[in-house]
Design a protein around this motif. Structure first.
Motif: not given
Lengths: 821, 347
Positions: B104-105, A581-584, A616, A586, A613, A523, B101, B343, B340-341, A576
């Motif tokens: 991506g964004t 919020v599940a995040v891994s 999650e 970035l 994660p 992300h 996962f 993005l 992330l919510r 996050n």
């Protein structure tokens, strides 16, 4: 600035609607921030009525039942009323059924305590007007029955809050904006009539009130003029003057002070009135303050001055912070009888500096900072004297004082019709252009044909002193276009010639790496460039925290340039995680700043993190990321910048801030190669102290922008063999500290030597790394797969075996390497 | 013999369907048709059969052989199926979410920036870039911003200490201070100094203002600016570009309008409004989107272009503001929090 419509109408007889005027101001180039209407609102079904009778309500002590005649609007009505003053004979405003009063209050036929009521008689408050709300709004002028509220009450005012652009100080006044509106609506501009013209020859001489004016600093005060007015009577100013000031948000004080404010808002020229008797020594000195000198300003605050600040002083003390605010020691009060009126021009920079320094600004300082028209300053003083004599009486006394002044104003611009047309790209008739100039008082002193007969005329345009912003022909293009109307610029097809260049290499790099990372499920984030000092010290060094500091940070936690993208990404991770919020994965691209040998280098950079994660839960577990995941991505990112990381020496990290020893590595150096890469596991203790859960792998690649090129190196095709390969495996035992690439290189060298020219060593790659049982302490086994191939034939076992034996014999001579049997 | 054959077939029919795997199958098969197999043994007895009976016996054996082969084939096919079934495992539930996962964004600011760059590239603009740390000359002096202009005040602009050195950001004069650029117009200056007209660039990038962070302000934000320098560039051309950009971005029905304004580096200058009735969360008929104007002759003089020969226009806007309008985002801080919510909504 607030502009009252009623006031403006003194100078230009506008009959356009508020909407049209608002639009005119907008397209003249000033933003209308708000429009405020005062006075009676224009409400439907609210009419004049007369109370005929008043009787008690049968069921309520405090209510009355009245009969009210609204004349042609519906005859006699019965209305229940609670106001104390609903006496017979009063004329009042009646809201009839159907009226909607402010606050969306709908008037209906109704029953109040069993008594029907045909409407409501209104208080000022209920109509949304200012005034007494304890009773009905009475109409002592007795307007005709049935008249609407709009006809019955004076119209009130409309106030535009207008943002004046800094190039137009002349429009910081009603007269200035009226001039613009007159030009737009093609109406004449009416200047106020002045009686006093500065002549004091016949007036009594009152040197007892003021005998000298001395300007010590002519640079900061190019013009200072003082007039004496004796025998004034201080009192409230007349209603019209109070109304004007109130409309634009000023509180009326007394006639003299109000006149000063009025003239400021009319002409844009600040003025100041002193009580002549309070001027110690009967003299005025315009000088720099002494360091530490104090004055209590009109707002009641004590100000400590410095020697860069200009003050107006008497023989003993400062009485005004020049151009900004007067002191409480010399102002006009109710018992003042003699005035000294100051009209001055001060240096813009000086006023701005002092105003900022003291955190003190006023209508006066605001205008001085933007620049006042020195050539019109005295006119404003004359105007003020007229109004003081009119409202406070008294008489002008001599002598008049004038120190400094300016050379006569003269400026002309020569511009041709063609020049303007070429800049605009469309035609406006010459007559319209000339009319536009004239309407703004930009007098055309000469009109001549240009040399080419088919072309339009050339004008010599005389620029008035208040339009210091007009200096060149291009400036007149804007004047023509403003009055023609920017909304009328004709549409056209956009010019779309071919590309002249390639996108900048940094842009291409950012685009490539972003697409790569997003394609690998990252992300993309955007973090602030400015970071706290502590973060810079933690992630890089205390030295960096010194080198990358701003001189004037706005807030403490945004005081330094970022030296890394990772810290920001960690913050995103934490945010996050904390929000569940599940995040891994970035990533971010952007500039970072690296201190290197006493100088900072601005780099284009890309960074990413891969976090466990933690929060999650998934119905199926995936292989977690590790050091080599980070290496893989960094290699790809470096490749986007044209750097082949596989060919670069890597150093395992020891003691690098932010990174975990033995679990991370670095390559490149900014001052050497112009780029650097860093990747692996982030320092676990640090991550934990930052509140991040779990392991975080990360990578960053940074490069000096000038090292990125758009040059393409064309690849050449190389032949490959269609014959089968021959494989041999070989395990080598070495010290655990020995790098795999080192062994691989040695093996490759040995294999190449063994093969000679007969065929090729296609690859030597590690396929297993082992450490533990069966091996001595401190040793590891690296298993290599050797791939041989010939371009001409299928290799025989014998020849491959022979080569393989040679390699083993060769390795046997190297004491650091043991072949594992 | 017939009895023997019948018995053999019956036995095969009974035992073959029970065989579970390929090795068992092979050994069982060998017991019938291998060199020492039972059928093979019967076939070997053919030599002892009287000559006149041989055709009948041969026929019997061939028939039996054929029948045995059917049993064997069936068994093999069944084993093959079982093997594939074992390899496959149970059927998937296609409705279960992938445990991987992703995807991506791209950040919404990137999306908006890239879309603008694509639109501008179509009409001849290429993307230019420049340093974020700038000097007073490139950020202000060359852009006709006098030294006492309020925008240059340390109240509004971030400066670096006079001792700070930036090795790869060039200064015009040695005494000038380093600062964080307040607009991307400095890229225009650097581009013009580096090259020759004609020039058509778009410069998106990060800029800095010393400002309180709130719903609409941020210490750093992003701008996008266009610069067009050529001969005979007109106000009408500028308007045509703005019409083109916003019609491309928001649809053909989108209109733009110019309001006269003031900027030091353009003359005449305008603020640009666009019709916004179809944008989310906008209740006004027109909304301000950026500033523009014809490049001021003093700017051309600063970079050594003859203003009598060259003319041009410039346009600039805030990317956050554009993204907020396009997506209906009402707080600029969302862009920098990277929840992330947030993005995931725009990719």
């Amino acid at each position: 600035m607030k502009i009252s419509l009623n006031w403006t109408r003194d100078y230009v007889k506008l009959d356009a609607s508020v909407e049209e005027i608002s639009r005119a101001i907008t397209f003249l180039g000033f933003e209308v921030e708000s429009v405020h209407v005062t006075g009676a609102p224009k409400l439907d079904h609210v009419v004049v009525g007369e109370i005929l009778t008043r009787g008690k309500h049968p069921n309520a002590d405090k209510l009355s039942v009245c009969t009210v005649d609204v004349g042609p609007a519906g005859g006699v009505k019965t209305i229940v009323c609670g106001a104390p003053n609903c006496d017979a004979g009063n004329r009042v405003l009646v809201a009839l059924p159907g009226a909607v009063l402010p606050g969306d209050f709908q008037i209906k036929q109704s029953k109040i305590r069993g008594q029907s009521s045909d409407g409501m008689m209104c208080s000022a408050d209920e109509l949304g007007m200012e005034g007494d709300h304890s009773g009905l709004l009475l109409l002592p002028d007795r307007p005709a029955l049935g008249l609407s509220i709009a006809q019955a009450l004076p119209g009130g005012d409309t106030v535009f809050d207008v943002e004046i652009t800094p190039n137009r100080p002349d429009c910081q006044s009603h007269l200035g904006l009226a001039r613009e509106l007159a030009a737009w609506f093609k109406l004449p501009l009416i200047y106020p009539q002045e009686k006093f013209r500065g002549d004091v020859s016949g007036a009594p001489v009152r040197t007892d009130l003021l005998h000298g004016v001395c300007v010590d600093d002519a640079e900061d005060c190019p013009l200072y003029s003082a007039f004496v007015i004796a025998g004034v009577k201080i009192g409230p100013s007349p209603a019209w003057l109070q109304e004007r000031l109130k409309a634009v948000g000023l509180r009326p004080v007394n006639n003299v002070v109000d006149v000063g404010n009025y003239v400021l808002l009319e002409t844009g020229q600040p003025l100041h009135a002193f009580d002549a008797k309070k001027l110690g020594g009967g003299e005025i000195v315009v000088r720099r303050a002494v360091d530490g000198e104090k004055i209590t300003t009109l707002d009641g605050k004590e100000r400590v001055l410095s020697d860069r600040m200009l003050v107006i002083a008497d023989a003993d003390k400062p009485v005004v912070i020049a151009g900004i605010m007067g002191g409480d020691n010399s102002g006009v009060s109710s018992d003042t009888t003699d005035l000294v009126l100051e009209c001055a021009v001060f240096n813009r920079q000086s006023i701005r500096w002092t105003s900022r320094k003291l955190g003190l600004s006023s209508d006066s300082s605001y205008r001085y900072e933007r620049g006042v028209d020195a050539h019109a300053a005295l006119e404003a003083a004359y105007r003020a004297i007229d109004l003081i004599l009119e409202t406070a009486g008294g008489q002008v006394a001599g002598p008049r004082f004038l120190v400094g002044g300016t050379a006569p104003w003269q400026r002309e611009i020569v511009v041709t019709h063609d020049f303007i047309t070429e800049r605009l790209g469309f035609d406006i008739p010459a007559a319209d252009m000339r009319a536009a100039f004239e309407s703004l008082e930009l007098t055309v002193t000469r009109e001549e044909p240009t040399t080419h007969p088919a072309r339009g005329p050339a004008w010599t345009v005389s620029i008035p002193s208040w339009r210091d912003d007009l200096d060149r022909p291009i400036d007149l293009v804007e004047e023509v276009l403003r009055l023609y109307g920017t909304e009328k610029i004709p549409a056209a097809v956009v010019k779309s010639p071919g590309l002249l260049a390639e996108d900048d290499p940094i842009v291409v790099f950012n685009r490539r790496v972003t697409e790569y990372l997003v394609g690998h499920d990252f992300h993309e984030c955007v973090n602030y460039t400015l970071r706290p000092a502590k973060e810079v010290a933690t992630w890089v060094s205390a030295v960096a925290a010194q080198e990358l500091a701003l001189a004037n940070p706005f807030v403490e936690d945004q005081s330094h340039l970022r030296p890394t993208l990772i810290a920001g990404l960690i913050e995103v991770l934490k945010l996050n995680q904390s929000r569940g919020v599940a995040v891994s994965r970035l990533a971010e691209t952007g500039r970072i700043f690296v201190d290197s040998n006493g100088q900072n280098l601005e780099c284009a950079a890309v960074g990413f993190i891969i976090a466990e994660p933690v929060a999650e839960r998934s119905w199926r577990k995936r292989e977690p990321a590790d050091f080599y995941s980070a290496k893989h991505h960094v290699t790809a990112l470096a490749a986007a910048a044209g750097v082949d990381l596989a060919r670069q020496p890597l150093t395992a990290d020891t003691g690098a801030n932010g990174w975990q020893d033995g679990q991370s590595a670095a390559a490149g150096e900014l001052t050497q190669q112009g780029w650097f890469a860093r990747f692996g596991l982030l320092n676990l203790a640090l991550a934990k102290s930052l509140g991040v859960e779990g392991k975080v792998y990360a990578g960053m690649f940074a490069i000096l922008p000038e090292k990125l090129t758009s040059a393409v190196t064309r690849r050449r095709f190389s032949e490959f063999s269609l014959f089968p390969s021959a494989l041999r495996d070989l395990a080598i035992v070495v010290d655990t500290a020995v790098a795999a690439t080192q062994v691989q290189k040695a093996l490759l060298k040995s294999a190449r030597a063994a093969v000679g020219n007969s065929f090729a060593v296609e690859n030597v790659g590690v396929f297993d790394v082992y450490q533990g049982a069966g091996l001595p302490e401190g040793k590891k086994s690296l298993a290599f797969s050797l791939v041989f191939r010939s371009a001409e034939r299928t290799l025989t076992d014998d020849e491959v075996n022979a080569v393989f034996q040679k390699i083993q014999d060769d390795l046997a001579k190297m004491p650091d390497y043991q072949i594992r049997k | 013999m017939q009895d023997q054959l019948s018995a053999l077939l019956a036995k095969a029919a009974a035992e073959l369907p029970a065989i579970k795997n390929r090795p068992d199958f092979e050994s069982t098969k060998a017991r019938y048709v291998g060199p020492n197999g039972e059928l093979t043994a019967l076939m070997k007895q053919m030599g002892a059969v009287p000559k006149e009976q041989r055709p009948a016996a041969g026929k019997l054996i061939n028939e039996a052989k054929g029948q045995l082969q059917v049993h064997l084939d069936a068994a093999l096919a069944r084993i093959g199926d079982a093997e594939i079934a074992a390899q496959l495992g149970p059927a998937v539930d296609p409705t279960l979410a992938s445990p991987d996962f992703g995807p991506g964004t791209q950040h919404p600011l990137t999306l908006v920036r890239e879309e603008m760059c694509r639109i501008l590239r179509k009409v001849g603009f290429t993307v230019a870039d420049g340093p974020e740390v700038e000097t007073e000359y490139y950020c202000f002096d060359a852009l006709n911003t006098p030294s006492d202009h309020p925008a240059r005040d340390a109240k509004d602009t971030f400066y670096f200490p006079t001792t700070a050195r930036f090795g790869n950001v060039s200064k015009k004069v040695a005494e000038e201070r380093y600062l964080l650029r307040t607009h991307t117009s400095s890229v225009q200056i650097r581009t013009m100094l580096k090259g020759e007209p004609p020039i058509r660039i778009v410069s998106p990038g990060r800029v800095y203002r010393r400002d309180t962070t709130d719903a609409t302000h941020s210490a750093n934000f992003h701008q996008l600016e266009c610069l067009y320098v050529d001969k005979n560039v007109t106000v009408r051309d500028l308007k045509a570009l703005l019409d083109y950009i916003f019609a491309s971005l928001l649809g053909k029905e989108t209109k733009t309008r110019f309001r006269p304004h003031y900027f030091g580096y353009t003359e005449p200058s305008f603020e640009v409004d666009l019709t916004a009735s179809h944008l989310p969360k906008v209740k006004k008929p027109w909304i301000e989107i950026g500033g523009c104007g014809m490049v001021d002759p003093t700017v051309f003089e600063a970079v050594g272009y003859d203003p009598a020969v060259w003319s041009g226009y410039a346009f600039g806007m805030g990317l956050e503001r554009l993204a907020m309008l396009l997506y209906g985002i009402d707080d600029i801080r969302y862009f920098y929090q990277n929840d992330l919510r947030f993005l995931k909504q725009f990719a």
